[in-house]
Design a protein around this motif. Structure first.
Motif, PDB file in Angstrom:
ATOM      1  N   ASN A  63      41.228  27.915  53.038  1.00  0.00           N
ATOM      2  CA  ASN A  63      41.585  26.837  52.112  1.00  0.00           C
ATOM      3  C   ASN A  63      42.100  27.382  50.778  1.00  0.00           C
ATOM      4  OD1 ASN A  63      38.897  25.687  53.689  1.00  0.00           O
ATOM      5  ND2 ASN A  63      40.545  24.201  53.528  1.00  0.00           N
ATOM      6  N   ARG A  64      41.473  28.469  50.336  1.00  0.00           N
ATOM      7  CA  ARG A  64      41.907  29.039  49.059  1.00  0.00           C
ATOM      8  C   ARG A  64      43.328  29.567  49.148  1.00  0.00           C
ATOM      9  NH1 ARG A  64      37.008  30.614  45.910  1.00  0.00           N
ATOM     10  NH2 ARG A  64      35.402  29.394  46.920  1.00  0.00           N
ATOM     11  N   LEU A  65      43.619  30.228  50.261  1.00  0.00           N
ATOM     12  CA  LEU A  65      44.972  30.777  50.405  1.00  0.00           C
ATOM     13  C   LEU A  65      46.000  29.684  50.673  1.00  0.00           C
ATOM     14  CD1 LEU A  65      44.701  34.230  52.149  1.00  0.00           C
ATOM     15  CD2 LEU A  65      44.315  33.553  49.792  1.00  0.00           C
ATOM     16  N   THR A  89      32.425  45.273  34.239  1.00  0.00           N
ATOM     17  CA  THR A  89      31.787  46.152  33.259  1.00  0.00           C
ATOM     18  C   THR A  89      30.273  46.124  33.464  1.00  0.00           C
ATOM     19  OG1 THR A  89      31.968  44.287  31.739  1.00  0.00           O
ATOM     20  CG2 THR A  89      33.559  46.059  31.482  1.00  0.00           C
ATOM     21  N   ASP A  90      29.784  45.007  33.989  1.00  0.00           N
ATOM     22  CA  ASP A  90      28.356  44.905  34.305  1.00  0.00           C
ATOM     23  C   ASP A  90      28.256  44.247  35.679  1.00  0.00           C
ATOM     24  OD1 ASP A  90      25.735  44.262  34.700  1.00  0.00           O
ATOM     25  OD2 ASP A  90      25.433  43.373  32.714  1.00  0.00           O
ATOM     26  N   GLU A  91      27.883  45.044  36.687  1.00  0.00           N
ATOM     27  CA  GLU A  91      27.989  44.512  38.049  1.00  0.00           C
ATOM     28  C   GLU A  91      27.025  43.352  38.299  1.00  0.00           C
ATOM     29  OE1 GLU A  91      25.395  48.247  38.418  1.00  0.00           O
ATOM     30  OE2 GLU A  91      27.349  47.772  37.568  1.00  0.00           O
ATOM     31  N   ARG A  92      26.008  43.228  37.463  1.00  0.00           N
ATOM     32  CA  ARG A  92      25.094  42.109  37.684  1.00  0.00           C
ATOM     33  C   ARG A  92      25.700  40.791  37.224  1.00  0.00           C
ATOM     34  NH1 ARG A  92      20.647  45.015  34.334  1.00  0.00           N
ATOM     35  NH2 ARG A  92      22.644  45.405  33.330  1.00  0.00           N
ATOM     36  N   ARG A  93      26.676  40.906  36.331  1.00  0.00           N
ATOM     37  CA  ARG A  93      27.236  39.667  35.810  1.00  0.00           C
ATOM     38  C   ARG A  93      28.703  39.482  36.194  1.00  0.00           C
ATOM     39  NH1 ARG A  93      25.781  39.266  29.628  1.00  0.00           N
ATOM     40  NH2 ARG A  93      25.141  41.413  29.837  1.00  0.00           N
ATOM     41  N   PHE A  94      29.150  40.190  37.224  1.00  0.00           N
ATOM     42  CA  PHE A  94      30.556  40.058  37.604  1.00  0.00           C
ATOM     43  C   PHE A  94      30.814  38.695  38.244  1.00  0.00           C
ATOM     44  CE2 PHE A  94      34.029  40.330  40.611  1.00  0.00           C
ATOM     45  CZ  PHE A  94      35.041  40.673  39.743  1.00  0.00           C
ATOM     46  N   GLU A  95      31.790  37.996  37.739  1.00  0.00           N
ATOM     47  CA  GLU A  95      32.072  36.653  38.243  1.00  0.00           C
ATOM     48  C   GLU A  95      33.351  36.602  39.072  1.00  0.00           C
ATOM     49  OE1 GLU A  95      30.525  33.807  38.358  1.00  0.00           O
ATOM     50  OE2 GLU A  95      28.727  34.754  37.534  1.00  0.00           O
ATOM     51  N   ARG A  96      34.445  37.006  38.481  1.00  0.00           N
ATOM     52  CA  ARG A  96      35.705  36.845  39.186  1.00  0.00           C
ATOM     53  C   ARG A  96      36.731  37.858  38.718  1.00  0.00           C
ATOM     54  NH1 ARG A  96      37.638  30.975  37.272  1.00  0.00           N
ATOM     55  NH2 ARG A  96      39.656  31.694  37.991  1.00  0.00           N
ATOM     56  N   ILE A  97      37.695  38.093  39.605  1.00  0.00           N
ATOM     57  CA  ILE A  97      38.828  38.954  39.281  1.00  0.00           C
ATOM     58  C   ILE A  97      39.818  38.132  38.465  1.00  0.00           C
ATOM     59  CG2 ILE A  97      40.757  40.240  40.253  1.00  0.00           C
ATOM     60  CD1 ILE A  97      38.956  40.498  42.836  1.00  0.00           C
ATOM     61  N   LEU A 105      56.431  43.629  46.330  1.00  0.00           N
ATOM     62  CA  LEU A 105      56.167  42.991  47.625  1.00  0.00           C
ATOM     63  C   LEU A 105      54.667  42.893  47.890  1.00  0.00           C
ATOM     64  CD1 LEU A 105      58.612  44.346  50.343  1.00  0.00           C
ATOM     65  CD2 LEU A 105      58.422  42.009  49.497  1.00  0.00           C
ATOM     66  N   ALA A 106      53.928  43.900  47.445  1.00  0.00           N
ATOM     67  CA  ALA A 106      52.481  43.939  47.725  1.00  0.00           C
ATOM     68  C   ALA A 106      51.677  43.057  46.777  1.00  0.00           C
ATOM     69  CB  ALA A 106      51.973  45.375  47.648  1.00  0.00           C
ATOM     70  N   TRP A 107      52.258  42.713  45.657  1.00  0.00           N
ATOM     71  CA  TRP A 107      51.540  41.980  44.611  1.00  0.00           C
ATOM     72  C   TRP A 107      50.818  40.719  45.105  1.00  0.00           C
ATOM     73  CZ3 TRP A 107      49.013  41.623  40.359  1.00  0.00           C
ATOM     74  CH2 TRP A 107      48.965  40.442  39.619  1.00  0.00           C
ATOM     75  N   PRO A 108      51.442  39.887  45.964  1.00  0.00           N
ATOM     76  CA  PRO A 108      50.743  38.669  46.393  1.00  0.00           C
ATOM     77  C   PRO A 108      49.403  38.936  47.077  1.00  0.00           C
ATOM     78  CG  PRO A 108      53.064  38.526  46.947  1.00  0.00           C
ATOM     79  CD  PRO A 108      52.813  39.936  46.499  1.00  0.00           C
ATOM     80  N   MET A 109      49.255  40.127  47.635  1.00  0.00           N
ATOM     81  CA  MET A 109      47.987  40.482  48.255  1.00  0.00           C
ATOM     82  C   MET A 109      46.891  40.554  47.183  1.00  0.00           C
ATOM     83  SD  MET A 109      48.185  41.261  51.533  1.00  0.00           S
ATOM     84  CE  MET A 109      49.355  42.535  51.968  1.00  0.00           C
ATOM     85  N   LEU A 110      47.240  41.041  45.999  1.00  0.00           N
ATOM     86  CA  LEU A 110      46.263  41.099  44.908  1.00  0.00           C
ATOM     87  C   LEU A 110      45.926  39.694  44.425  1.00  0.00           C
ATOM     88  CD1 LEU A 110      47.628  44.012  44.959  1.00  0.00           C
ATOM     89  CD2 LEU A 110      46.904  44.203  42.592  1.00  0.00           C
ATOM     90  N   ARG A 139      42.130  35.151  44.374  1.00  0.00           N
ATOM     91  CA  ARG A 139      41.837  33.763  44.721  1.00  0.00           C
ATOM     92  C   ARG A 139      40.564  33.620  45.553  1.00  0.00           C
ATOM     93  NH1 ARG A 139      45.128  29.476  43.484  1.00  0.00           N
ATOM     94  NH2 ARG A 139      44.228  27.553  44.254  1.00  0.00           N
ATOM     95  N   LEU A 140      40.313  34.618  46.385  1.00  0.00           N
ATOM     96  CA  LEU A 140      39.147  34.515  47.276  1.00  0.00           C
ATOM     97  C   LEU A 140      37.830  34.474  46.514  1.00  0.00           C
ATOM     98  CD1 LEU A 140      40.085  36.876  50.252  1.00  0.00           C
ATOM     99  CD2 LEU A 140      40.047  34.378  50.204  1.00  0.00           C
ATOM    100  N   LEU A 141      37.829  35.023  45.299  1.00  0.00           N
ATOM    101  CA  LEU A 141      36.579  35.034  44.526  1.00  0.00           C
ATOM    102  C   LEU A 141      36.508  33.906  43.512  1.00  0.00           C
ATOM    103  CD1 LEU A 141      35.587  38.710  43.737  1.00  0.00           C
ATOM    104  CD2 LEU A 141      34.707  37.155  45.464  1.00  0.00           C
TER     105      LEU A 141
END
Lengths: 363, 363
Positions: A120-122, B68-76, B349-354, B359-361
């Motif tokens: 859904n996200r993609l 920077t702090d893996e306990r508080r990582f939310e999103r890319i 070309l590869a950028w949309p993969m990033l 988006r997945l997170l």
């Protein structure tokens, strides 16, 4: 595993279905007629002819799909891309050929319908419209009243899961034909000129392995390799191979594409075959997702070879059989991301490549 | 081919440059600290853990860069992606090691600056900002008055092309250090947290092959394989290998990374090394384009191993050496499209993969 009695009662009636499907006519594409002109336009900025590699080949394929008159072809125009995910269950799941119980199919479908799955996200990110088609999930798909679907569900159920193919054919010939026709009908009502096709259904890859093995003469042990990514262990792999040998042996007389589909296929595979043929007959670009959709593409190509020019293979999954299937289709996928999920994820990931191809020819 | 006299006069003065570069400190990324938490979030919708394959690994890498702090990582959060294309000429082009004359570098740069190259179209499509950096093109880059540039050009010329490495070192040690520092400086002034890095320059791949061979112990004949896509024929391939053997033999004492860079590298390679190190020190995602940028990544990793976690290899080109380089970097590229051009095409070309990983997170 339990040997479920043959579930004759769960079939839905198929009325007056002819034994042979009405297949649409597909116009053969002719990339070569466009090649020289396109190469000139692509290399106008001083890059060598083959510099764009497989991106250049994709440009050529998309152009050939859309060029009704190669002398006047101007640009690729991709409009309103659609993703169809066909869902079905497989009686052979009773034999323990998957790492997941059959109920996982319904759960995944519900997640998709509620907008909670990765796909859904993609879908949102890539600007697709998603429809889920119930081709033959083993239970009635019903969402909780407090969580209405955010994705449309098309009710096209041929039966409540196929029969267990170690005991009988997966479906009747009439059901296979009904599946093909339903797939064609679903596509007829879709807008746009790009159709991505994926599937969901526990044990679908077992059927894909059997189809690949039978139609391409691939050893069954190669077509259904072990894959750790699916949570399969050695014992499961051994059992799967043994049960699939039993199924292949039972249906050893099925060799024609439609017979193979009815004997060892699935409702979602039948519908994907129809969807691919119909989409190609309407000159849509057909973006084929994973291994199970690939098996449908194989059958579609056997039925109407001209469909080939319209199929863009999105990715190579981590299923060992998928690699062999792509080799037999004589095609290279756009991506190789070792995905181990269907649902159109690979097709959605590959989509930006088609947009790039479109952009390269814009004035 | 003509043996051009050693072009001492075309070097630009390098003032007070120290013999050793001032390299930025780079914080080591730690994907493992995030792995369990991210896997749980990614598989929340009932897909098996490894279902996302290499897309899942990309999510993990991007998260590790930004956490920077893996306990508080939310999103890319990918912001304002930049593409830097470093342009330079190589004296070794005089030896006929490329299918293109040296003048092709300037033509390609002009096309990019005027927005006429393929890469310009993808820059627009993917929402990148492109800057071209003149690291050492053999001539002064001057656009016609009636065609002003649509892409900014950064003037960072270290010299008018490197020396012919079959006769002398490509550049002095001071020039190599100046190149590194210039690359770092260019990045310091860029916005955003994603930097794609590509290059343009006839015979750049010859230098990349020499660097790969020397730093990784790869046979030179393997590192500079023939490639039909580049318009190279058998005779050219033979000549190229012979001339590169001569260069490698002349500079056989160069084994330390900076010595190899100065002896057999190029100005654009030096700047790419600096740009990668600086970008990683600022915790930017570094999207590495083709074979020549890959050779820069190799040197960067020798200088500061921690840079590794920030490098995302965009694609595998049709250069045979590129495959070996990626194996030695122990990494898999996102794409394998058989591109045979630099200029950041593969990175774009590869950028949309990033974007998909981001988006997945998202919540």
């Amino acid at each position: 595993m339990s040997s479920r009695p043959m579930p004759l009662s769960v079939d839905l009636p198929v009325k007056d279905m002819p034994a042979a499907p009405r297949l649409p006519a597909i116009q053969k594409t002719d990339p070569r007629a466009l090649e020289v002109g396109l190469q000139q336009r692509l290399s106008a900025s001083d890059e060598p002819g083959a510099a764009l590699g497989r991106l250049g080949q994709l440009v050529l394929q998309l152009a050939a799909i859309q060029a009704t008159d190669e002398r006047r072809f101007e640009r690729i125009t991709l409009i309103s891309p659609q993703l169809l995910v066909f869902a079905a269950d497989h009686g052979v799941a009773d034999e323990g050929v998957s790492a997941f119980p059959q109920a996982a199919t319904l759960r995944r479908v519900l997640h998709m319908l509620q907008g909670q799955a990765s796909v859904n996200r993609l879908v949102d990110l890539q600007g697709f419209e998603l429809s889920v088609v119930d081709a033959g999930v083993a239970t009635h798909i019903r969402l909780p009243d407090d969580a209405p679907p955010v994705v449309p569900l098309q009710l096209r159920k041929i039966g409540y899961g196929t029969r267990n193919i170690t005991l009988s054919p997966a479906m009747s010939r009439a059901q296979a034909v009904a599946g093909l026709h339903a797939g064609m009908d679903v596509v007829r009502h879709l807008p746009g000129n790009v159709l991505a096709i994926g599937s969901v259904g526990v044990a679908g890859s077992a059927c894909a392995s059997l189809i690949l093995s039978r139609l391409c003469g691939v050893q069954l042990s190669d077509a259904c390799g072990v894959n750790a990514g699916n949570g399969q262990d050695e014992a499961l792999a051994q059992r799967k191979l043994e049960r699939l040998f039993a199924a292949a042996s039972r249906h050893r007389k099925a060799t024609a594409p439609l017979d193979v589909l009815a004997a060892m296929g699935g409702y979602e595979i039948a519908m994907m075959v129809g969807a691919m043929l119909q989409a190609a007959s309407e000159r849509r670009v057909v973006l084929v997702d994973g291994f199970v959709a690939g098996a449908a593409a194989l059958i579609a190509r056997c039925l109407v070879p001209e469909v080939d020019g319209y199929l863009v293979m999105a990715h190579r999954s981590s299923e060992p059989g998928h690699r062999l299937l792509l080799i037999h289709l004589q095609t290279q996928p756009l991506l190789d991301m070792e995905l181990h999920m269907g649902q159109g994820m690979g097709a959605l990931l590959a989509w930006p490549m088609l947009l790039a191809a479109q952009r390269l020819l814009e004035p």
